[in-house]
Design a protein around this motif. Structure first.
Motif, PDB file in Angstrom:
ATOM      1  N   ALA A  28       4.580   3.271  -6.708  1.00  0.00           N
ATOM      2  CA  ALA A  28       4.180   4.542  -6.101  1.00  0.00           C
ATOM      3  C   ALA A  28       3.408   4.263  -4.812  1.00  0.00           C
ATOM      4  N   GLY A  29       3.494   5.223  -3.883  1.00  0.00           N
ATOM      5  CA  GLY A  29       2.754   5.090  -2.640  1.00  0.00           C
ATOM      6  C   GLY A  29       3.157   3.879  -1.838  1.00  0.00           C
ATOM      7  N   THR A  30       4.446   3.608  -1.776  1.00  0.00           N
ATOM      8  CA  THR A  30       4.959   2.392  -1.136  1.00  0.00           C
ATOM      9  C   THR A  30       6.264   2.682  -0.399  1.00  0.00           C
ATOM     10  N   VAL A  31       6.449   2.019   0.733  1.00  0.00           N
ATOM     11  CA  VAL A  31       7.747   2.000   1.406  1.00  0.00           C
ATOM     12  C   VAL A  31       8.531   0.824   0.837  1.00  0.00           C
ATOM     13  N   VAL A  32       9.765   1.069   0.400  1.00  0.00           N
ATOM     14  CA  VAL A  32      10.602   0.002  -0.142  1.00  0.00           C
ATOM     15  C   VAL A  32      11.868  -0.110   0.702  1.00  0.00           C
ATOM     16  N   LEU A  33      12.079  -1.276   1.299  1.00  0.00           N
ATOM     17  CA  LEU A  33      13.322  -1.561   2.007  1.00  0.00           C
ATOM     18  C   LEU A  33      14.294  -2.173   1.009  1.00  0.00           C
ATOM     19  N   ARG A 127       4.737   1.006  11.618  1.00  0.00           N
ATOM     20  CA  ARG A 127       3.752   2.073  11.466  1.00  0.00           C
ATOM     21  C   ARG A 127       3.008   1.959  10.136  1.00  0.00           C
ATOM     22  N   ALA A 128       3.707   1.529   9.093  1.00  0.00           N
ATOM     23  CA  ALA A 128       3.046   1.336   7.796  1.00  0.00           C
ATOM     24  C   ALA A 128       1.987   0.249   7.897  1.00  0.00           C
ATOM     25  N   ILE A 129       2.304  -0.829   8.608  1.00  0.00           N
ATOM     26  CA  ILE A 129       1.334  -1.916   8.801  1.00  0.00           C
ATOM     27  C   ILE A 129       0.124  -1.401   9.577  1.00  0.00           C
ATOM     28  N   GLU A 130       0.393  -0.636  10.641  1.00  0.00           N
ATOM     29  CA  GLU A 130      -0.701  -0.093  11.457  1.00  0.00           C
ATOM     30  C   GLU A 130      -1.592   0.847  10.642  1.00  0.00           C
ATOM     31  N   ARG A 131      -0.991   1.589   9.722  1.00  0.00           N
ATOM     32  CA  ARG A 131      -1.744   2.550   8.926  1.00  0.00           C
ATOM     33  C   ARG A 131      -2.289   1.963   7.621  1.00  0.00           C
ATOM     34  N   GLY A 132      -2.012   0.686   7.395  1.00  0.00           N
ATOM     35  CA  GLY A 132      -2.522   0.032   6.194  1.00  0.00           C
ATOM     36  C   GLY A 132      -1.850   0.468   4.920  1.00  0.00           C
ATOM     37  N   PRO A 134       1.316   0.129   2.031  1.00  0.00           N
ATOM     38  CA  PRO A 134       2.111  -0.979   1.479  1.00  0.00           C
ATOM     39  C   PRO A 134       3.603  -0.851   1.762  1.00  0.00           C
ATOM     40  N   VAL A 135       4.206  -2.003   2.038  1.00  0.00           N
ATOM     41  CA  VAL A 135       5.655  -2.103   2.256  1.00  0.00           C
ATOM     42  C   VAL A 135       6.163  -3.269   1.423  1.00  0.00           C
ATOM     43  N   THR A 136       7.317  -3.081   0.788  1.00  0.00           N
ATOM     44  CA  THR A 136       7.914  -4.183   0.036  1.00  0.00           C
ATOM     45  C   THR A 136       9.431  -4.141   0.195  1.00  0.00           C
ATOM     46  N   CYS A 137      10.097  -5.175  -0.313  1.00  0.00           N
ATOM     47  CA  CYS A 137      11.555  -5.281  -0.200  1.00  0.00           C
ATOM     48  C   CYS A 137      12.196  -5.405  -1.566  1.00  0.00           C
ATOM     49  N   ALA A 138      13.374  -4.832  -1.689  1.00  0.00           N
ATOM     50  CA  ALA A 138      14.272  -5.110  -2.804  1.00  0.00           C
ATOM     51  C   ALA A 138      15.449  -5.862  -2.175  1.00  0.00           C
ATOM     52  N   PRO A 139      15.357  -7.175  -2.100  1.00  0.00           N
ATOM     53  CA  PRO A 139      16.339  -7.954  -1.333  1.00  0.00           C
ATOM     54  C   PRO A 139      17.716  -7.932  -1.964  1.00  0.00           C
ATOM     55  N   GLY A 140      18.688  -8.369  -1.192  1.00  0.00           N
ATOM     56  CA  GLY A 140      20.056  -8.367  -1.695  1.00  0.00           C
ATOM     57  C   GLY A 140      21.030  -8.872  -0.660  1.00  0.00           C
ATOM     58  N   PRO A 141      22.222  -8.285  -0.583  1.00  0.00           N
ATOM     59  CA  PRO A 141      23.284  -8.789   0.291  1.00  0.00           C
ATOM     60  C   PRO A 141      22.859  -8.879   1.750  1.00  0.00           C
ATOM     61  N   SER A 142      23.324  -9.942   2.414  1.00  0.00           N
ATOM     62  CA  SER A 142      23.034 -10.147   3.831  1.00  0.00           C
ATOM     63  C   SER A 142      24.215 -10.847   4.465  1.00  0.00           C
ATOM     64  N   ALA A 143      24.863 -10.192   5.422  1.00  0.00           N
ATOM     65  CA  ALA A 143      26.018 -10.796   6.088  1.00  0.00           C
ATOM     66  C   ALA A 143      25.614 -12.064   6.829  1.00  0.00           C
ATOM     67  N   VAL A 144      24.412 -12.084   7.383  1.00  0.00           N
ATOM     68  CA  VAL A 144      23.942 -13.268   8.117  1.00  0.00           C
ATOM     69  C   VAL A 144      23.899 -14.481   7.203  1.00  0.00           C
TER      70      VAL A 144
END
Length: 318
Positions: A28-33, A127-132, A134-144
């Motif tokens: 909760a209260g998080t940005v998830v990429l 902007r999330a970093i600037e505002r303090g 939380p940001v997290t990742c749900a990693p997965g497929p990457s063409a690179v």
């Protein structure tokens, strides 16, 4: 007690992917990429499925493609869906983060692969970093990473350069700047530009540098063409590739890097060379300047300003 069987699930116990999805914690209260499949729907993670089902807000690069992905995954998106793409991500970032501050889970997804990698997402992260927040990742497929792993080229050190520039002159400048690069180089490219890009790669790096052209990664018609730049160039002429593709280029050898290292000449140095060239070859000074500037690119691959060189010539002669 005799009827109890250790490990047997209760009748309502979820199984398989449903169980894994239910076990995923939704912060909760998080940005998830979250990374989405780049071709094969089977690459969708349990975390992605759970996030699509349970996030409060889903910020999607293309909402139609999001709903198509959800349909193929058999997922019902319960949260509010908003369009979040290249043209509006800066203006939308703060509004989404206001919701994060109230405890919302904001899921950010692109059409394919990981957000921020040539896709929207960077604005909200910053902007999330600037505002303090939380940001997290749900990693997965990457063409690179997929292309890099399949190329057969060194993976211990590499650089990712995104899409090659559209314009010929800018593409040549970018490739020229990469001549001394010793790391494996990864590019994205599109079908309608691949022929021109291969022409410029051949001119810039020569025919013998190792490379791989990776297309339709993870899809039914996945194809990896491996060889030298000269061989791949000819294969593109003989059999033009279709679909999105990734180009992986071998890094420069020590000898190539040393030979390609740009000469960091000052404006005054270029002016002296131009004067000498004009005298030796019987050229107009402006033509001599044009030749010298072209032959001595700056460290970033760009060219010195001819007007500045001309002004330095006048000062020397004066």
């Amino acid at each position: 007690m005799a009827d109890d069987i250790v490990g047997q699930p209760e009748p309502n116990t979820l199984r398989g992917s449903d169980a894994r999805s239910a076990a995923v914690d939704i912060p909760a209260g998080t940005v998830v990429l979250a990374a989405t499949p780049i071709g094969n729907i089977g690459d969708a993670s349990a975390r992605l499925v759970a996030l699509l089902e349970r996030a409060d807000i889903v910020a999607a690069e293309d909402t139609r493609r999001l709903y198509d992905l959800a349909r193929r995954l058999g997922v019902y998106v319960s949260g509010r869906v908003v369009a979040y793409h290249d043209h509006n991500e800066r203006s939308k970032a703060d509004g989404l983060l206001d919701q994060v501050e109230t405890g919302a889970t904001v899921l950010v997804v692109s059409d394919a692969g990981m957000p921020t990698i040539n896709d929207p997402g960077l604005a909200i992260v910053r902007r999330a970093i600037e505002r303090g927040l939380p940001v997290t990742c749900a990693p997965g497929p990457s063409a690179v990473l997929d292309a890099l792993a399949l190329s057969g080229l060194p993976t211990d050190r590499f650089c990712y350069e995104g899409f090659l520039p559209r314009k010929h002159s800018e593409r040549v400048q970018a490739l020229r700047a990469l001549l001394p690069e010793r790391r494996t180089i990864v590019f994205y490219e599109t079908p309608h530009r691949i022929a021109d890009s291969m022409d410029d790669l051949l001119d810039a790096f020569g025919p013998n540098r190792a490379m791989a052209l990776c297309r339709e990664l993870t899809k039914d018609y996945e194809q990896i063409r491996r060889g030298t730049i000269g061989e791949i160039h000819q294969s593109v002429i003989n059999d033009p590739p279709r679909g999105e593709m990734v180009l992986v280029i071998g890094g420069a050898s020590s000898e190539e890097a040393e030979a390609a290292a740009p000469n960091s000449l000052s404006i005054e140095d270029l002016a002296v060379l131009a004067i000498d060239r004009a005298l030796e070859d019987g050229l107009r000074i402006k033509d001599a300047i044009a030749q010298v500037v072209q032959e001595h690119p700056l460290p970033d691959g760009s060219l010195a300003n001819r007007k500045q060189v001309y002004a330095a010539v006048l000062e020397i002669k004066g």
